[in-house]
Design a protein around this motif. Structure first.
Motif, PDB file in Angstrom:
ATOM      1  N   GLY A 122       0.574  -1.331   0.028  1.00 39.30           N
ATOM      2  CA  GLY A 122      -0.061  -0.190  -0.293  1.00 39.30           C
ATOM      3  C   GLY A 122       1.184   1.440   0.015  1.00 39.30           C
ATOM      4  O   GLY A 122       0.593   2.082  -0.945  1.00 39.30           O
ATOM      5  N   ARG A 123       1.319   1.257   0.691  1.00 38.23           N
ATOM      6  CA  ARG A 123       2.194   2.585   0.347  1.00 38.23           C
ATOM      7  C   ARG A 123       3.169   2.499  -0.099  1.00 38.23           C
ATOM      8  O   ARG A 123       4.019   3.350  -0.850  1.00 38.23           O
ATOM      9  CB  ARG A 123       3.699   2.154   2.159  1.00 38.23           C
ATOM     10  CG  ARG A 123       2.885   2.698   3.155  1.00 38.23           C
ATOM     11  CD  ARG A 123       3.729   2.253   4.530  1.00 38.23           C
ATOM     12  NE  ARG A 123       2.916   2.027   5.865  1.00 38.23           N
ATOM     13  CZ  ARG A 123       4.226   2.448   7.205  1.00 38.23           C
ATOM     14  NH1 ARG A 123       5.060   2.341   7.312  1.00 38.23           N
ATOM     15  NH2 ARG A 123       3.162   2.048   8.117  1.00 38.23           N
ATOM     16  N   ARG A 125       2.375   1.515  -3.428  1.00 36.93           N
ATOM     17  CA  ARG A 125       2.134   2.119  -4.096  1.00 36.93           C
ATOM     18  C   ARG A 125       1.625   3.385  -4.213  1.00 36.93           C
ATOM     19  O   ARG A 125       1.456   4.436  -5.057  1.00 36.93           O
ATOM     20  CB  ARG A 125       0.787   1.923  -4.553  1.00 36.93           C
ATOM     21  CG  ARG A 125       0.422  -0.130  -5.120  1.00 36.93           C
ATOM     22  CD  ARG A 125      -0.922  -0.414  -5.167  1.00 36.93           C
ATOM     23  NE  ARG A 125      -1.434  -0.878  -4.247  1.00 36.93           N
ATOM     24  CZ  ARG A 125      -1.682  -1.446  -3.137  1.00 36.93           C
ATOM     25  NH1 ARG A 125      -1.000  -2.432  -3.451  1.00 36.93           N
ATOM     26  NH2 ARG A 125      -2.325  -1.773  -2.594  1.00 36.93           N
ATOM     27  N   LEU A 126       1.192   4.410  -3.035  1.00 36.26           N
ATOM     28  CA  LEU A 126       1.505   5.365  -2.752  1.00 36.26           C
ATOM     29  C   LEU A 126       3.013   6.440  -3.158  1.00 36.26           C
ATOM     30  O   LEU A 126       1.864   7.507  -3.549  1.00 36.26           O
ATOM     31  CB  LEU A 126       0.732   5.809  -1.027  1.00 36.26           C
ATOM     32  CG  LEU A 126       0.379   7.678  -0.870  1.00 36.26           C
ATOM     33  CD1 LEU A 126      -0.830   8.040  -1.402  1.00 36.26           C
ATOM     34  CD2 LEU A 126       0.690   6.885   0.628  1.00 36.26           C
ATOM     35  N   LEU A 127       3.565   5.758  -2.450  1.00 42.26           N
ATOM     36  CA  LEU A 127       4.999   6.415  -3.204  1.00 42.26           C
ATOM     37  C   LEU A 127       5.370   6.885  -4.645  1.00 42.26           C
ATOM     38  O   LEU A 127       5.334   7.942  -4.913  1.00 42.26           O
ATOM     39  CB  LEU A 127       6.097   5.528  -2.489  1.00 42.26           C
ATOM     40  CG  LEU A 127       7.569   6.560  -2.013  1.00 42.26           C
ATOM     41  CD1 LEU A 127       7.120   7.604  -1.267  1.00 42.26           C
ATOM     42  CD2 LEU A 127       8.247   5.233  -1.672  1.00 42.26           C
ATOM     43  N   ASN A 129       3.431   7.373  -7.190  1.00 40.74           N
ATOM     44  CA  ASN A 129       3.076   9.134  -6.871  1.00 40.74           C
ATOM     45  C   ASN A 129       3.936   9.728  -7.272  1.00 40.74           C
ATOM     46  O   ASN A 129       3.244  10.923  -7.498  1.00 40.74           O
ATOM     47  CB  ASN A 129       1.542   9.313  -6.220  1.00 40.74           C
ATOM     48  CG  ASN A 129       0.620   7.807  -6.631  1.00 40.74           C
ATOM     49  OD1 ASN A 129      -0.184   7.198  -7.908  1.00 40.74           O
ATOM     50  ND2 ASN A 129      -0.543   7.738  -5.628  1.00 40.74           N
TER      51      ASN A 129
END
Length: 641
Positions: A122-123, A125-127, A129
Motif C-alpha cells: 500500500g505504501r 503504490r502511494l509512494l 505517485n
C-alpha cells in the motif's frame, strides 16, 4: 498540593507535603498493572510490558532511597543514582552513552532490515505517485550503508567518543529522512529522529576528545582506505565478469554488491560467492575508517623530559614522606602535574587503564586538585583510572573521585630502634647471620653514588645472573635500575665473600620528610648459602640505625592479612585461594620472609574505577609489575637522563 524543589542531589517532588521518590512511582505503576491484571482490566500486551519495565527500572535506579540508611546519599542520574564524587565532574547523563548506543544499534539493525526488504504494497503504490521506481531503489541502496555505518558508530557511542556523537546524529537524521522517501516508513523514521534527539540532548556525556593530529592524518588515510577498497572491489568484479560485460555493468555490479543488492551480472561456479566477498571487503573498509576517525586523544608516548624530571625530583624531596614516593622517579613512568606544578603523580597506561603509582606527591592542600586533574585527563582519553599501592590515609581522597578501594596487601616496616637479634623469636635470622659470618661473608653499607664504575658493574652482574635473562620487575614499589637517581641518597648493602667478591646485595632508597628508607630490590648469586638475604637485611637495619634512620620498609606482602590475620569468612576463603597461587607468585613465601623481622604491617590498596573495572585494573597492575607476560611491548622513546 504539588511542589518541586531544587537540591544539589537533584530535583525533589513533594505531593501534599510528602516527598515522592522515583521508587514510589515505580511501585505505583507495578501495583496498578498487577491490580489491573487481577481484575482483568489490563491485558498482556507490548505496551503493558513497556509499562512494567518502566516501573521496574524506576525502582532499581532509586534503590538507595528505599533503604533509610542510604536515603539521600546519591545524586540523581539518568541511569542508576550514584554517590556524589566531589573530585569528578557531575554529569547527570553519564548513563546515556550506553542507552544511546543501544538505541542507535537497534535503529541501525531495523533500518538495515528495512533497506533489504520490499516496501509495504500500500505504501509502495502511494509512494509511486511521488517518486519513480528507480529513485526508490536508490534510496533503499543509500539506507543500507548508512545503517551499517550507524551500527559501527554505536560501539564508539558506548565508548563516549565525541566525534561518534556527531556522526551518529547525522546518520540518524539521514536515516529518518531516507525512511520516509524510500518507503514511507514512519515508525523507523520516528525511532531514528527520537534517537538523534536523545543523543543531542545528552551530548555532554560524550567527553572523550580526539587527537587533532590523528584527525588530520585520517583526512589522508580515509581516502586511501576507501580508494584501495574500491579498486580491489572493481578489479575483482571486472576479472570475474563475462568478457562481454561493459564498464557500466561492472561498476553497477560492484556497487550493488557493496550494498548487498542483486546486480546485473550473475556470478557462478568458483566465483559464485564473489558478491559476498565484496560486501565483506566494504564492511572491513567501513570498520577501518571508523577506527581512524574515532581514535581518542592519545596520551603522550614520549617519557618526561629533563625539566619535568627535575620538577618531580624537587617535589619528591619536599613532600615525599610516603615510603613509595621515591619510586615515582623510575624512568618508565609518565608524570601528571597539577595546574600550579605543586603536586604530581606518576602513571603508566596499561590495558586502557591510567595506572597511577602509589599516592600523589605534593602538599596536602594540592592533592585533591591533582587527583581531580587525573580524572579529567583519563576521561578525555577514554581511559579507566586506577592506582596501585595506595596508603590507607589517602584511600578517602580517591573515593572522592568515585573510585573503589580493594585491599591488596601489607607493607612491612621495621622500626630500627627496637630491632634486635636477641631472643628466641628471632633465632632463625640470628642463625642465618651467624652461619654466613662463619662462612666468611661480610656486610658493607655504601652510598650508591659513591661506588666506582667497576663495583657498580659487579653489582649489576649479580642482578643479571639472578634474573637469568628475565626482565626487571616492578612498578609501584621498586626502581627500574641501580643507575636511576643513584646520587639521590640511595644505599646498597653488599655481601662480600672472603675473597672480596660481591655475591649479593640489597638496594634501598630514601624517604624524604621522614627518617626512613625503602627496600627496592634484593639480588644474589644462586649458588650462595641460604639465609644470605636475612643476613644482609639484618646488617643493613643495624647500619641504618647507626646513621639515624628510624624505619626500614621491606618487601610488600600481597594479601598478607588474608593468609595470616583474616577478619572474616570472606577473607579466610580468599586466603586459601591466594595460597594456591604461592608456587607461581611466591606470595606466602614473601610474607614469611618479612615476618621474620617482626615489622609493623601497613595496608596498601588498589583503587579502581567502576563496579566492573577490577579485572581490567588487576590485569594492568600485573602487566606493569611484570607478573604476567605481555604478547608484545611497545617501544618507549624519549627517555630522559
Amino acid at each position: 498540593m504539588l511542589r518541586l524543589e531544587r537540591h544539589p542531589f537533584g530535583p525533589r517532588v513533594y505531593l501534599l507535603r510528602r516527598r515522592v521518590h522515583e521508587y514510589h512511582l515505580g511501585l505505583a505503576i507495578l501495583a496498578a498493572l498487577a491490580g489491573g491484571s487481577f481484575f482483568d482490566v489490563v491485558d498482556l500486551s507490548f505496551a503493558t510490558g513497556l509499562a512494567a519495565l518502566a516501573g521496574f527500572w524506576l525502582v532499581v535506579k532509586d534503590w538507595r532511597d528505599i533503604l533509610p540508611s542510604k536515603r539521600d546519599s546519591a545524586t540523581w542520574q539518568l541511569g542508576l543514582h550514584r554517590r556524589a564524587a566531589p573530585l569528578r565532574s557531575l554529569r547527570r547523563t553519564d548513563s546515556l552513552p550506553a542507552i544511546a548506543a543501544l538505541a542507535a544499534l537497534i535503529a541501525g539493525i531495523v533500518n538495515l532490515v528495512s533497506a533489504v526488504t520490499p516496501n509495504s504494497p500500500g505504501r509502495h503504490r502511494l509512494l509511486l505517485n511521488i517518486e519513480s521506481l528507480e529513485e526508490i531503489r536508490v534510496f533503499h541502496a543509500l539506507a543500507l550503508p548508512a545503517a551499517a555505518g550507524l551500527i559501527v558508530t554505536a560501539f564508539y557511542l558506548y565508548r563516549r567518543r565525541r566525534d561518534a556523537l556527531h556522526v551518529g546524529v547525522a546518520l540518524l537524521v539521514a536515516l529518518g529522512l531516507l525512511n520516509l522517501v524510500k518507503g514511507l516508513d514512519f515508525e523507523e523514521a520516528l525511532w531514528s529522529f527520537a534517537a538523534a534527539t536523545l543523543l543531542w540532548w545528552g551530548r555532554s556525556a560524550f567527553h572523550v576528545q580526539h587527537d587533532p593530529v590523528s584527525l588530520r592524518s585520517a583526512l589522508f588515510r580515509v581516502p586511501a582506505v576507501i580508494t584501495g577498497a574500491a579498486v580491489l572491489i572493481i578489479a575483482s568484479v571486472a576479472i570475474a565478469a563475462p568478457s562481454n560485460a561493459s564498464a557500466g555493468m561492472i561498476l553497477r555490479a560492484a556497487g550493488d554488491a557493496v550494498v548487498w543488492q542483486r546486480g546485473p551480472i550473475a556470478f557462478h561456479d568458483d566465483v559464485g560467492r564473489l558478491p559476498l566477498a565484496v560486501s565483506l571487503v566494504a564492511l572491513l573498509a567501513l570498520l577501518a575508517v571508523a577506527y581512524l576517525v574515532f581514535r581518542p586523544l592519545a596520551a603522550p608516548r614520549s617519557l618526561p623530559d629533563a625539566e619535568a624530571r627535575r620538577t618531580a625530583r624537587r617535589l619528591v624531596r619536599l613532600h615525599g614522606t610516603d615510603t613509595l614516593a621515591f619510586f615515582k622517579l623510575r624512568l618508565d613512568k609518565q608524570y601528571l602535574f597539577d595546574r600550579n606544578g605543586g603536586a604530581f603523580l606518576g602513571y603508566r597506561i596499561e590495558n586502557g587503564v591510567m595506572l597511577c603509582s602509589g599516592d600523589p606527591v605534593g602538599p596536602a592542600a594540592a592533592l585533591p586538585g591533582v587527583v581531580s586533574d587525573a580524572v579529567a585527563y583519563a576521561e578525555q582519553r577514554g581511559l579507566k583510572l586506577a592506582a596501585s599501592g595506595v596508603s590507607g590515609e589517602l584511600v578517602p581522597l580517591w573515593e572522592q573521585a568515585g573510585l573503589r578501594a580493594l585491599y591488596i596487601g601489607d607493607e612491612a616496616i621495621v622500626e630500627t630502634g627496637s630491632f634486635s637479634l636477641a631472643g628466641r623469636a628471632i633465632r632463625k635470622v640470628r642463625q642465618s647471620v651467624t652461619r654466613l659470618e662463619k662462612a666468611g661473608y661480610t656486610a658493607e653499607l655504601a652510598d650508591l653514588g659513591s661506588l666506582d664504575e667497576r663495583t657498580l658493574c659487579e653489582i649489576e652482574g649479580v642482578a643479571e645472573r639472578w634474573r637469568a635473562g628475565a626482565a626487571e620487575r616492578g612498578f609501584a614499589m621498586a626502581m627500574d635500575s641501580l643507575r636511576t637517581e643513584r646520587d639521590a641518597g640511595s644505599v646498597v648493602a653488599l655481601a662480600r665473600q672472603a675473597d672480596g667478591r660481591i655475591r649479593g646485595f640489597i638496594h634501598l632508597v630514601p624517604s624524604y620528610g621522614r627518617s626512613a628508607m625503602s627496600l627496592s630490590s634484593m639480588r644474589r648469586d644462586r649458588d650462595t648459602p641460604n639465609g644470605l638475604m636475612e643476613f644482609l637485611v639484618a646488617r643493613a637495619i643495624h647500619a641504618l640505625r647507626d646513621r639515624g634512620v628510624e624505619e626500614v620498609s621491606l618487601n610488600f606482602a600481597t594479601f598478607a592479612r588474608m593468609m595470616q590475620r583474616p577478619s572474616g569468612r570472606f577473607e579466610r576463603i580468599a586466603g586459601r585461594f591466594v595460597a594456591l597461587a604461592n608456587p607461581v607468585f611466591q606470595i606466602e613465601s614473601l610474607y614469611r620472609f618479612n615476618a621474620k623481622f617482626f615489622p609493623r604491617w601497613e595496608p596498601r590498596y588498589l583503587v579502581y574505577e567502576g563496579a566492573l573495572g577490577l579485572p581490567r585494573a588487576a590485569l594492568a597492575v600485573m602487566w606493569a609489575e611484570g607478573q604476567l607476560p605481555k604478547l608484545r611491548r611497545r617501544a618507549r622513546v624519549g627517555v630522559s637522563p
